[in-house]
Design a protein around this motif. Structure first.
Motif, PDB file in Angstrom:
ATOM      1  N   LEU A   7      20.848 -41.243  -9.233  1.00 18.15           N
ATOM      2  CA  LEU A   7      19.887 -42.324  -9.051  1.00 18.15           C
ATOM      3  C   LEU A   7      18.647 -41.807  -8.341  1.00 18.15           C
ATOM      4  O   LEU A   7      18.710 -40.867  -7.528  1.00 18.15           O
ATOM      5  CB  LEU A   7      20.500 -43.460  -8.226  1.00 18.15           C
ATOM      6  CG  LEU A   7      21.734 -44.163  -8.817  1.00 18.15           C
ATOM      7  CD1 LEU A   7      22.300 -45.145  -7.806  1.00 18.15           C
ATOM      8  CD2 LEU A   7      21.383 -44.879 -10.108  1.00 18.15           C
ATOM      9  N   SER A   8      17.524 -42.422  -8.647  1.00 18.14           N
ATOM     10  CA  SER A   8      16.277 -42.078  -7.971  1.00 18.14           C
ATOM     11  C   SER A   8      16.228 -42.749  -6.607  1.00 18.14           C
ATOM     12  O   SER A   8      17.046 -43.632  -6.299  1.00 18.14           O
ATOM     13  CB  SER A   8      15.091 -42.548  -8.806  1.00 18.14           C
ATOM     14  OG  SER A   8      15.065 -43.973  -8.842  1.00 18.14           O
ATOM     15  N   ASP A  10      14.009 -44.853  -5.529  1.00 19.08           N
ATOM     16  CA  ASP A  10      13.713 -46.278  -5.701  1.00 19.08           C
ATOM     17  C   ASP A  10      14.964 -47.065  -6.093  1.00 19.08           C
ATOM     18  O   ASP A  10      15.169 -48.195  -5.628  1.00 19.08           O
ATOM     19  CB  ASP A  10      12.635 -46.466  -6.761  1.00 19.08           C
ATOM     20  CG  ASP A  10      11.249 -46.040  -6.279  1.00 19.08           C
ATOM     21  OD1 ASP A  10      11.089 -45.947  -5.041  1.00 19.08           O
ATOM     22  OD2 ASP A  10      10.373 -45.801  -7.111  1.00 19.08           O
ATOM     23  N   GLU A  11      15.796 -46.459  -6.931  1.00 21.80           N
ATOM     24  CA  GLU A  11      17.026 -47.137  -7.353  1.00 21.80           C
ATOM     25  C   GLU A  11      18.004 -47.255  -6.182  1.00 21.80           C
ATOM     26  O   GLU A  11      18.669 -48.289  -6.019  1.00 21.80           O
ATOM     27  CB  GLU A  11      17.664 -46.373  -8.508  1.00 21.80           C
ATOM     28  CG  GLU A  11      16.893 -46.515  -9.820  1.00 21.80           C
ATOM     29  CD  GLU A  11      17.405 -45.579 -10.899  1.00 21.80           C
ATOM     30  OE1 GLU A  11      17.403 -45.985 -12.075  1.00 21.80           O
ATOM     31  OE2 GLU A  11      17.817 -44.434 -10.559  1.00 21.80           O
ATOM     32  N   GLU A  14      16.749 -49.987  -3.924  1.00 22.11           N
ATOM     33  CA  GLU A  14      16.997 -51.314  -4.491  1.00 22.11           C
ATOM     34  C   GLU A  14      18.435 -51.752  -4.245  1.00 22.11           C
ATOM     35  O   GLU A  14      18.700 -52.924  -3.966  1.00 22.11           O
ATOM     36  CB  GLU A  14      16.686 -51.297  -5.988  1.00 22.11           C
ATOM     37  CG  GLU A  14      16.798 -52.675  -6.637  1.00 22.11           C
ATOM     38  CD  GLU A  14      16.419 -52.665  -8.109  1.00 22.11           C
ATOM     39  OE1 GLU A  14      16.456 -53.740  -8.721  1.00 22.11           O
ATOM     40  OE2 GLU A  14      16.092 -51.577  -8.635  1.00 22.11           O
ATOM     41  N   ARG A  15      19.369 -50.795  -4.346  1.00 18.86           N
ATOM     42  CA  ARG A  15      20.777 -51.126  -4.100  1.00 18.86           C
ATOM     43  C   ARG A  15      21.057 -51.376  -2.619  1.00 18.86           C
ATOM     44  O   ARG A  15      21.920 -52.176  -2.269  1.00 18.86           O
ATOM     45  CB  ARG A  15      21.672 -49.988  -4.596  1.00 18.86           C
ATOM     46  CG  ARG A  15      21.747 -49.881  -6.110  1.00 18.86           C
ATOM     47  CD  ARG A  15      22.857 -48.940  -6.511  1.00 18.86           C
ATOM     48  NE  ARG A  15      23.023 -48.882  -7.960  1.00 18.86           N
ATOM     49  CZ  ARG A  15      24.030 -48.251  -8.567  1.00 18.86           C
ATOM     50  NH1 ARG A  15      24.945 -47.615  -7.850  1.00 18.86           N
ATOM     51  NH2 ARG A  15      24.114 -48.242  -9.877  1.00 18.86           N
TER      52      ARG A  15
END
Length: 454
Positions: A7-8, A10-11, A14-15
């Motif tokens: 995952l990046s 940003d991802e 977000e989580r």
């Protein structure tokens, strides 16, 4: 082998971040809310066979820490050190996963933890250790934990914690929060100690009065005025001669839970300060259990129960209305009123005279239990009904100060509530310690999540 998810940043953010519309409360602008398992992990312990337990430290052994060690060091055990154990140090934070201690937080111990405990793992560049300790003690962790735990026995696992929404202030603010919490708690603890000392003096005085009551000293003047003599009036009798002891569950089988059923009452549901029973939160059993109990025994004014497992003795007078079932962990005591006044016996069960016998009886067994056969053989100091009446009258007058002691218990309860309130406010940013000019804790979160970007 399954491929690890990549995952990046940003991802991952977000989580990890709780969206604005889902935040449990407002916090300062440089704080944020995150989901528990996005930053914090727990590792459960293991449960070696009891055959490996030894009571003293030997070469190649390590201490096994259990939930009981949170409160007492009377039963320390050691086990062979192996690679599959979950080791921890004094600085680590442990969480109780099962039983009545569910959610209890402990630090300052070292060794290997058993299956009922979990070690907390978190990035130290994001959290001060003491901040994490107080956060786990606060309503932000404790309330959702109690709501998701299926039962005290089933406990919780890591997945259960994934939806917990936790606050994260900047590191400097974390330290200020810890300093203020500990300062305020120190003052409250001093106040609690002073109140407890007064309560202890009440208890010592009460025990002294009860001792005099059941040795005949309290009524010596009364006997002299009535031309009576101690040796002629007093004798020792076994409980079964003057009272009835009833086991509510002679089969020793605990009835199954039954939703919307009848309250199942033991010592845990008895509030000795308010003299009330917690019917609402008691476990419920089938109404058929109550019907079976009613067919076997009645309850009269002055009847009381005592604990026979875990909490031994500790009499509690019960209501005559039959809208509840007595637990398998208690024994019902009923006075034969032609021989003994119920309140006389109730007072005696609060005295050291009975407590000593209960403690001696416990030494004969490896389990904290006192069976009904032993209860029936408890020795009572017995005198005439008239002298019993006089003793009850005097005790009722002398122990009026118990009401003052109960009010002091209210003070202690208030201190407990004040601590909970302080913790709740601390993690909402309401202790006036925050510096709005400090860098947002979002940068802390990004720092640790960058390390996870694959």
């Amino acid at each position: 082998m399954a491929k690890r998810e990549t995952l990046s940043l940003d991802e991952l953010l977000e989580r990890a971040l709780v969206k604005a519309e889902d935040k449990p409360c407002n916090v300062p602008n440089n704080w944020l809310h995150f989901y528990f398992t996005s930053l914090i992990d727990i590792q459960g312990g293991t449960q070696p066979p009891k055959s490996q337990f030894v009571s003293s430290l030997q070469e190649g052994y390590v201490r096994l820490v259990q939930i009981r060690d949170f409160a007492s060091y009377d039963y320390i055990v050691y086990i062979p050190a192996k690679d599959n154990l979950r080791y921890f140090e004094e600085k680590d934070i442990l969480i109780a996963r099962y039983g009545a201690s569910l959610g209890r937080i402990c630090t300052g111990l070292s060794g290997a933890c058993n299956v009922a405990l979990a070690k907390t793992i978190f990035p130290h560049q994001v959290f001060h250790t003491k901040f994490m300790y107080w956060l786990l003690n606060s309503e932000w962790f404790q309330n959702p934990l109690l709501s998701i735990s299926r039962t005290a026995q089933a406990g919780f696992n890591k997945e259960d914690l994934s939806g917990f929404k936790m606050p994260l202030p900047p590191l400097s603010e974390q330290q200020r929060i810890v300093d203020l919490i500990e300062l305020l708690f120190e003052k409250l603890d001093r106040a609690k100690e002073l109140v407890q000392n007064v309560l202890d003096s009440f208890e010592e005085r009460k025990l002294a009065i009860l001792h005099k009551a059941f040795t005949g000293d309290l009524t010596a003047k009364w006997r002299k005025e009535n031309g009576l003599y101690h040796d002629e009036e007093w004798k020792i009798v076994e409980l079964e001669k003057v009272a009835i002891a009833i086991d509510p569950h002679p089969s020793h089988r605990t009835p199954a839970s039954y939703e919307s059923g009848i309250p199942y009452i033991g010592i845990a549901e008895c509030n000795y300060r308010t003299l009330e029973i917690d019917f609402l939160n008691a476990r419920k059993v089938s109404p058929n259990v109550l019907d079976e109990h009613i067919s076997r025994y009645n309850i009269s004014d002055g009847d009381f129960i005592i604990g026979k497992i875990g909490t031994i003795g500790k009499p509690f007078e019960i209501p005559t209305s039959r809208n509840y079932v007595l637990s398998a962990n208690v024994i019902l005591i009923q006075a034969k009123k032609e021989h003994i006044i119920p309140k006389y016996m109730f007072y005696m069960f609060q005295s050291s005279h009975i407590e000593t016998q209960l403690l001696e009886g416990l030494k004969a067994t490896t389990q904290a239990a006192f069976g009904i056969k032993k209860v029936r053989k408890i020795k009572l100091n017995y005198c005439s009904i008239k002298e019993q009446e006089e003793i009850v009258r005097i005790l009722d007058n002398l122990l009026e100060n118990e009401q003052r002691a109960k009010k002091l218990c209210d003070v202690i309860d208030n201190i407990v509530h004040m601590k909970k309130s302080i913790l709740a406010r601390a993690f909402r940013g309401e202790l006036s310690t925050n510096n709005p000019n400090e860098e947002s804790s979002l940068e802390l979160l990004k720092e640790v999540l960058r390390e996870r970007v694959g």
